[in-house]
Design an enzyme around this catalytic site. Structure first.
Site, mmCIF file in Angstrom:
data_model
loop_
_atom_site.group_PDB
_atom_site.id
_atom_site.type_symbol
_atom_site.label_atom_id
_atom_site.label_comp_id
_atom_site.label_asym_id
_atom_site.label_seq_id
_atom_site.Cartn_x
_atom_site.Cartn_y
_atom_site.Cartn_z
ATOM 1 N N ASN A 31 -10.504 -47.956 -36.075
ATOM 2 C CA ASN A 31 -11.705 -48.521 -36.711
ATOM 3 C C ASN A 31 -12.485 -49.478 -35.796
ATOM 4 O O ASN A 31 -13.631 -49.826 -36.095
ATOM 5 C CB ASN A 31 -11.355 -49.215 -38.035
ATOM 6 C CG ASN A 31 -11.015 -48.249 -39.154
ATOM 7 O OD1 ASN A 31 -10.200 -48.526 -40.032
ATOM 8 N ND2 ASN A 31 -11.646 -47.075 -39.159
ATOM 9 N N ASP A 59 -10.279 -45.119 -48.849
ATOM 10 C CA ASP A 59 -11.408 -44.583 -48.088
ATOM 11 C C ASP A 59 -12.629 -44.382 -48.988
ATOM 12 O O ASP A 59 -12.492 -44.125 -50.183
ATOM 13 C CB ASP A 59 -10.986 -43.255 -47.445
ATOM 14 C CG ASP A 59 -11.923 -42.842 -46.325
ATOM 15 O OD1 ASP A 59 -12.699 -43.694 -45.838
ATOM 16 O OD2 ASP A 59 -11.877 -41.664 -45.931
HETATM 17 C C1 IPE Z 1 -8.771 -44.478 -42.635
HETATM 18 O O1 IPE Z 1 -10.086 -44.267 -42.981
HETATM 19 C C2 IPE Z 1 -8.536 -45.930 -42.351
HETATM 20 C C3 IPE Z 1 -8.606 -46.839 -43.488
HETATM 21 C C4 IPE Z 1 -8.779 -46.487 -44.739
HETATM 22 C C5 IPE Z 1 -8.458 -48.234 -43.164
HETATM 23 P P1 IPE Z 1 -11.180 -43.831 -41.901
HETATM 24 O O2 IPE Z 1 -12.455 -43.689 -42.629
HETATM 25 O O3 IPE Z 1 -11.148 -44.748 -40.750
HETATM 26 O O4 IPE Z 1 -10.630 -42.400 -41.420
HETATM 27 P P2 IPE Z 1 -11.397 -41.177 -40.767
HETATM 28 O O5 IPE Z 1 -12.207 -41.727 -39.626
HETATM 29 O O6 IPE Z 1 -12.267 -40.589 -41.826
HETATM 30 O O7 IPE Z 1 -10.328 -40.237 -40.336
HETATM 31 C C1 IPE Z 2 -12.597 -47.271 -45.787
HETATM 32 O O1 IPE Z 2 -13.892 -46.931 -46.108
HETATM 33 C C2 IPE Z 2 -12.464 -48.683 -45.296
HETATM 34 C C3 IPE Z 2 -12.180 -48.797 -43.861
HETATM 35 C C4 IPE Z 2 -11.939 -47.813 -43.047
HETATM 36 C C5 IPE Z 2 -12.156 -50.135 -43.307
HETATM 37 P P1 IPE Z 2 -14.884 -46.348 -45.002
HETATM 38 O O2 IPE Z 2 -15.594 -47.471 -44.346
HETATM 39 O O3 IPE Z 2 -14.162 -45.437 -44.056
HETATM 40 O O4 IPE Z 2 -15.888 -45.523 -45.903
HETATM 41 P P2 IPE Z 2 -16.525 -44.113 -45.554
HETATM 42 O O5 IPE Z 2 -15.399 -43.160 -45.260
HETATM 43 O O6 IPE Z 2 -17.422 -44.296 -44.370
HETATM 44 O O7 IPE Z 2 -17.273 -43.738 -46.793
HETATM 45 MG MG MG Z 3 -13.776 -43.470 -44.072
#
Ligand code: IPE
Ligand code: IPE
Ligand code: MG
Length: 241
Positions: A67, A19
């Site tokens: 997502n 993340d």
């Molecule tokens: C979790 O991260 C999913 C992945 C790393 C693929 P998210 O960024 O989607 O999770 P939330 O929305 O902060 O809970």
């Molecule tokens: C994790 O990084 C990757 C995916 C969920 C695909 P994020 O895209 O959630 O990054 P933040 O949390 O917005 O910084």
């Molecule tokens: Mg995230």
């Protein structure tokens, strides 16, 4: 167990919620996809580090069932990145002895991507140096729901008796049925939640939440997190003598 012996314990199965790509890009005034590309480069480094660190199974959360709520631009960009990544890394993964698997529901993924996933799974099926599992369109609740549906079909068609259903039976219907449970789940970016990742399998996993954003998570930091896991006392509900 003497402290020395415990310090040497290495988790066989590490799962990572990668993340923080979006925030990493934002901090640099760049679009979110720039962060996802940087994150993909980090995956390569972490996979390569596994054999030396004694990690046999690595499971990474690449895209959740939630997502899809992101903008069309970001979702399309991520799907294109997954395709590009698989095309670019396939040879290297195969030659490095990595056995690649995918978990999650493939039904919503585009055919081209699913073909690449199938091909890579088939091609690397005989490898055993590291087992890399990529969670793509994966959600823990979705996985358990799909498992329950498949199990219900078996019961309905008389191949399974409901009284024979126990935890092991259900685990056998999950996407992860060939994998051991994760010993350690790491989440980067400072968020302390599991966001629907490996809900069933992580019942007794250890968790490590680190502030580092995923594109900055180096093999050296990975190694430090693994070392701190070695100092934990896993009791699985029992009392240590
Ligand atoms: C979790 O991260 C999913 C992945 C790393 C693929 P998210 O960024 O989607 O999770 P939330 O929305 O902060 O809970
Ligand atoms: C994790 O990084 C990757 C995916 C969920 C695909 P994020 O895209 O959630 O990054 P933040 O949390 O917005 O910084
Ligand atoms: Mg995230």
């Amino acid at each position: 167990m003497p402290d020395d012996a415990r310090a040497n314990l290495c988790p066989a199965h590490v799962a990572i919620i990668m993340d923080g790509n979006g925030r990493w890009a934002q901090q640099r005034g760049r679009p979110r996809l720039f962060g996802h590309h940087a994150g993909a480069r980090r995956v390569r480094e972490i996979v390569k580090a596994c054999p030396d660190m004694g990690v046999k199974y690595l499971t990474i959360f690449a895209f959740s069932t939630e997502n899809w709520k992101r903008t069309q631009t970001e979702v399309a960009g991520l799907m294109a990145l997954f395709r590009k990544y698989l095309e670019r890394e396939a040879n290297d993964l195969f030659e490095s002895g990595v056995c690649v698997r995918f978990i999650g529901d493939r039904i919503r993924l585009d055919d081209k991507l699913v073909t690449l996933m199938d091909e890579l799974e088939l091609r690397t099926a005989g490898n055993d140096r590291v087992h890399l599992t990529v969670a793509l369109n994966y959600g823990g609740r979705d996985e358990v729901t799909r498992a329950a549906q498949r199990m219900a079909v078996e019961v309905e068609q008389g191949r399974l008796h409901y009284k024979d259903v126990d935890a092991e039976t259900l685990a056998g219907f999950l996407d992860t049925h060939v994998l051991p449970d994760p010993d350690l789940v790491i989440r980067t970016s400072g968020e302390a939640r599991i966001s629907n990742f490996l809900l069933w399998q992580s019942a007794y996993a250890e968790y490590e939440f680190v502030d580092t954003l995923w594109p900055d998570f180096t093999a050296a930091e990975f190694s430090r997190v693994l070392a701190s896991y070695g100092k934990r006392d896993r009791r699985f509900g029992a009392v240590r003598a």
